[in-house]
Design an enzyme around this catalytic site. Structure first.
Site, short mmCIF file in Angstrom:
data_model
loop_
_atom_site.label_atom_id
_atom_site.label_comp_id
_atom_site.label_asym_id
_atom_site.label_seq_id
_atom_site.Cartn_x
_atom_site.Cartn_y
_atom_site.Cartn_z
CB VAL A 11 -0.96 -0.02 1.22
CG1 VAL A 11 -1.62 1.34 1.42
CG2 VAL A 11 -2.02 -1.08 1.02
CB THR A 121 -7.12 -2.34 7.00
OG1 THR A 121 -7.01 -2.14 5.59
CG2 THR A 121 -8.52 -2.81 7.35
CD GLU A 153 -1.12 -7.74 -2.06
OE1 GLU A 153 -0.68 -8.83 -2.45
OE2 GLU A 153 -1.18 -7.42 -0.86
CG ASN A 209 -11.35 -6.00 2.46
OD1 ASN A 209 -11.60 -5.65 1.32
ND2 ASN A 209 -10.15 -5.89 2.99
CB CYS A 261 -6.82 -7.66 2.63
SG CYS A 261 -5.51 -6.45 2.40
CE LYS A 264 -4.29 -7.03 7.51
NZ LYS A 264 -5.24 -5.95 7.63
NE ARG A 329 1.31 -10.11 2.91
CZ ARG A 329 1.34 -8.79 3.13
NH1 ARG A 329 1.48 -8.32 4.36
NH2 ARG A 329 1.23 -7.95 2.12
N1 LIG Z 1 -1.95 -5.33 0.62
C1 LIG Z 1 -3.14 -4.91 0.22
O1 LIG Z 1 -3.66 -5.30 -0.82
C2 LIG Z 1 -3.90 -3.91 1.05
C3 LIG Z 1 -5.01 -3.27 0.49
C4 LIG Z 1 -5.69 -2.33 1.27
C5 LIG Z 1 -5.29 -2.09 2.58
N2 LIG Z 1 -4.23 -2.76 3.10
C6 LIG Z 1 -3.82 -2.45 4.47
O2 LIG Z 1 -2.70 -1.56 4.41
C7 LIG Z 1 -1.81 -1.83 5.49
C8 LIG Z 1 -0.43 -2.16 4.92
O3 LIG Z 1 -0.54 -3.33 4.14
P1 LIG Z 1 0.65 -3.83 3.21
O4 LIG Z 1 0.15 -5.04 2.49
O5 LIG Z 1 1.19 -2.68 2.45
O6 LIG Z 1 1.72 -4.27 4.34
P2 LIG Z 1 3.22 -4.75 4.13
O7 LIG Z 1 3.44 -5.77 5.18
O8 LIG Z 1 3.48 -5.08 2.71
O9 LIG Z 1 4.06 -3.43 4.46
C9 LIG Z 1 4.09 -2.81 5.71
C10 LIG Z 1 5.41 -2.03 5.82
O10 LIG Z 1 5.39 -1.27 7.02
C11 LIG Z 1 6.71 -1.25 7.55
N3 LIG Z 1 6.68 -0.88 8.96
C12 LIG Z 1 6.22 -1.59 10.02
N4 LIG Z 1 6.35 -0.88 11.15
C13 LIG Z 1 6.87 0.32 10.81
C14 LIG Z 1 7.21 1.48 11.53
N5 LIG Z 1 7.02 1.57 12.85
N6 LIG Z 1 7.73 2.53 10.86
C15 LIG Z 1 7.93 2.46 9.53
N7 LIG Z 1 7.62 1.38 8.78
C16 LIG Z 1 7.09 0.32 9.42
C17 LIG Z 1 7.21 -2.66 7.30
O11 LIG Z 1 8.62 -2.73 7.35
C18 LIG Z 1 6.65 -2.92 5.89
O12 LIG Z 1 7.56 -2.55 4.88
C19 LIG Z 1 -2.44 -2.96 6.28
O13 LIG Z 1 -3.22 -2.41 7.32
C20 LIG Z 1 -3.34 -3.63 5.28
O14 LIG Z 1 -4.43 -4.29 5.88
C21 LIG Z 1 -3.50 -3.64 2.36
#
Ligand SMILES: NC(=O)c1ccc[n+]([C@@H]2O[C@H](COP(=O)([O-])OP(=O)(O)OC[C@H]3O[C@@H](n4cnc5c(N)ncnc54)[C@H](O)[C@@H]3O)[C@@H](O)[C@H]2O)c1
Length: 439
Positions: A11, A121, A153, A209, A261, A264, A329
């Protein structure tokens, strides 16, 4: 506008690159130093169509930077997006430690008024918690905003650039104006920015979702019943999807939903329901149905191969939880592989993008094929779990020669059963009558 995006995962990286593409001065911050190092060298840690050129171009033109110094990124920015992970706790609730960590960093580096946006989220009430954490550490005025992300994604850049809608929770007109300006370039064709209160915005993401997961589980169960009664789910899908109240999208049965997503977020919403004394019975059923569905491909293989499954080689095409991503995942493919290994089968896998991420889960317990046809060579059966384009029209003659049992179990209904029978395969799919080689 000067923007910081904290968290450079699926994201954060997409949001950062797209906001830079529309002229903003963006800095992406992450605690993962290896990730930031690769990004600085234009090496992307994820597979996402169309993302690399955006990162390369905007980094070259100075609109996109990467740092591990979250505090410095906060200080130089007017808008801070929090896009870190929110993985599930044991009890299903969302783990907010990373979000609140970032909030505290923001509080410590609040050198002037800013807008702090939760894009992760997060359960209802989180934007207020973020506000409270920041307010403990600063007297500088600031605003918060809940702006859940709906990108998919595999189509994340396209979704961010042309969103169906942008949902924005705010409780101050200044916040609405700033976020409206940031999103204006993405909604020029008239798709709406829907402004609402913070709680409703947070709830909207989970409701979306949960609805999509419900639709998938519903269709998966209809498909099982189609199997049992001799109906064809493809025809049933067309029949119901043409009803405007139902619509055709997201009605494809498959091997069960996965990804980072749906599983969880369904759990987290159920947990919120329990905490508030509002049990979400539908979602309990959705989860049960999905767990059952993740056994479907294995059961079909077991039924066809019987005792011969132990010791047989099975080829698995597709490890990513869906096409066009390297994300494994909660992928149903990993569940299938584990089931096959537990049954004593040898497993040979192929995926165009997800081998590296799958290896972190499966180690050396399976054989990794670099080419889809190498995976089937000498195997008893082929199981298809991910709908990658390259699997849609393969060289069936080559597959037939390679497979010892000419059995294909297709979790994505990629092929026409009658054609498969004519080609000499035993072909099982989801919710459609099985096809056996015509003699
Ligand atoms: N992946 C999807 O398709 C999607 C779609 C919509 C919403 N979301 C939501 O968006 C959020 C992120 O999802 P994602 O898939 O991008 O996660 P991800 O695991 O790919 O990336 C998260 C990133 O955050 C970093 N991080 C963690 N703690 C940190 C901190 N304290 N400071 C700085 N960086 C930090 C991690 O190193 C990692 O690179 C989640 O809440 C997810 O539910 C994801």
């Amino acid at each position: 506008m000067k923007v910081a995006v904290v968290g450079t995962g699926y994201v954060g990286l997409v949001a950062g690159a797209c906001l830079a593409e529309t002229g903003n001065d963006v800095i992406c911050a992450d605690v993962d130093a290896a990730k930031i190092d690769s990004l600085r060298q234009n090496r992307l840690p994820i597979h996402e169509p169309g993302l690399e050129p955006l990162v390369v171009r905007n980094q070259r033109d100075g609109r996109l930077q990467f740092t591990t110094d979250v505090g410095a990124a906060v200080e130089r920015s007017d808008v801070i997006f929090i896009a870190v992970g929110t993985p599930p706790h044991e009890d299903g609730s969302a783990d907010l430690q990373h979000v609140l960590d970032v909030a505290r960093t923001v509080g410590r580096h609040m050198n002037r008024s800013k807008l702090v946006v939760t894009k992760s989220t997060v359960p209802v009430g989180t934007a207020q918690r973020v506000r409270a954490e920041i307010a403990k550490l600063t007297t500088t005025p600031f605003h918060v905003c809940a702006n859940p992300e709906f990108l998919k994604e595999g189509a994340a850049v396209e979704d961010f650039m042309k969103p169906d809608r942008v949902v924005v929770g705010v409780d101050a007109p200044e916040a609405a104006e700033t976020i409206g300006q940031l999103y204006a370039p993405f909604v020029r064709t008239g798709n709406p920015i829907i402004f609402m209160d913070l709680a409703s915005a947070e709830m909207t993401k989970y409701a979306a979702n949960a609805m999509l997961a419900t639709r998938i589980s519903f269709m998966n169960q209809v498909a099982r019943l189609c199997d049992a009664v001799g109906a064809d789910v493809t025809l049933v899908r067309k029949g119901i999807g043409s009803d405007r109240r139902i619509g055709p999208a997201f009605l494809f049965p498959g091997p069960g939903y996965g990804g980072s997503c749906f599983p969880k977020d369904v759990k987290a919403l159920m947990r919120t329901g329990q905490d508030k004394g509002v049990p979400l019975d539908i979602l309990t059923a959705v989860e049960v149905a999905n767990e059952r569905q993740k056994r479907v491909l294995f059961e079909k293989l077991e039924q066809r191969l019987g005792k011969a499954l132990a010791g047989a080689t099975v080829a698995v095409w597709g490890l990513a939880f869906k096409a066009e991503t390297d994300d494994v995942r909660e992928s149903p493919a990993l569940v299938l592989v584990e089931q096959l290994l537990a049954a004593g089968a040898r497993v040979r896998v192929h995926d165009p993008a997800a081998i590296a991420s799958a290896r972190r889960h499966l180690g050396e317990r399976v054989t990794y094929a670099t080419n889809a046809y190498d995976a089937v060579e000498g195997a008893a059966a082929l199981a298809i779990v991910t709908e990658w384009l390259e699997y849609r029209n393969p060289d069936f003659e080559r597959i037939k020669q390679a497979l010892s049992r000419r059995l294909i179990v297709d979790g994505r209904n990629l092929y026409d059963p009658q054609r498969m029978a004519r080609l000499g395969f035993t072909y099982e799919s989801i919710g459609r009558p099985a096809a056996c080689a015509s003699s």
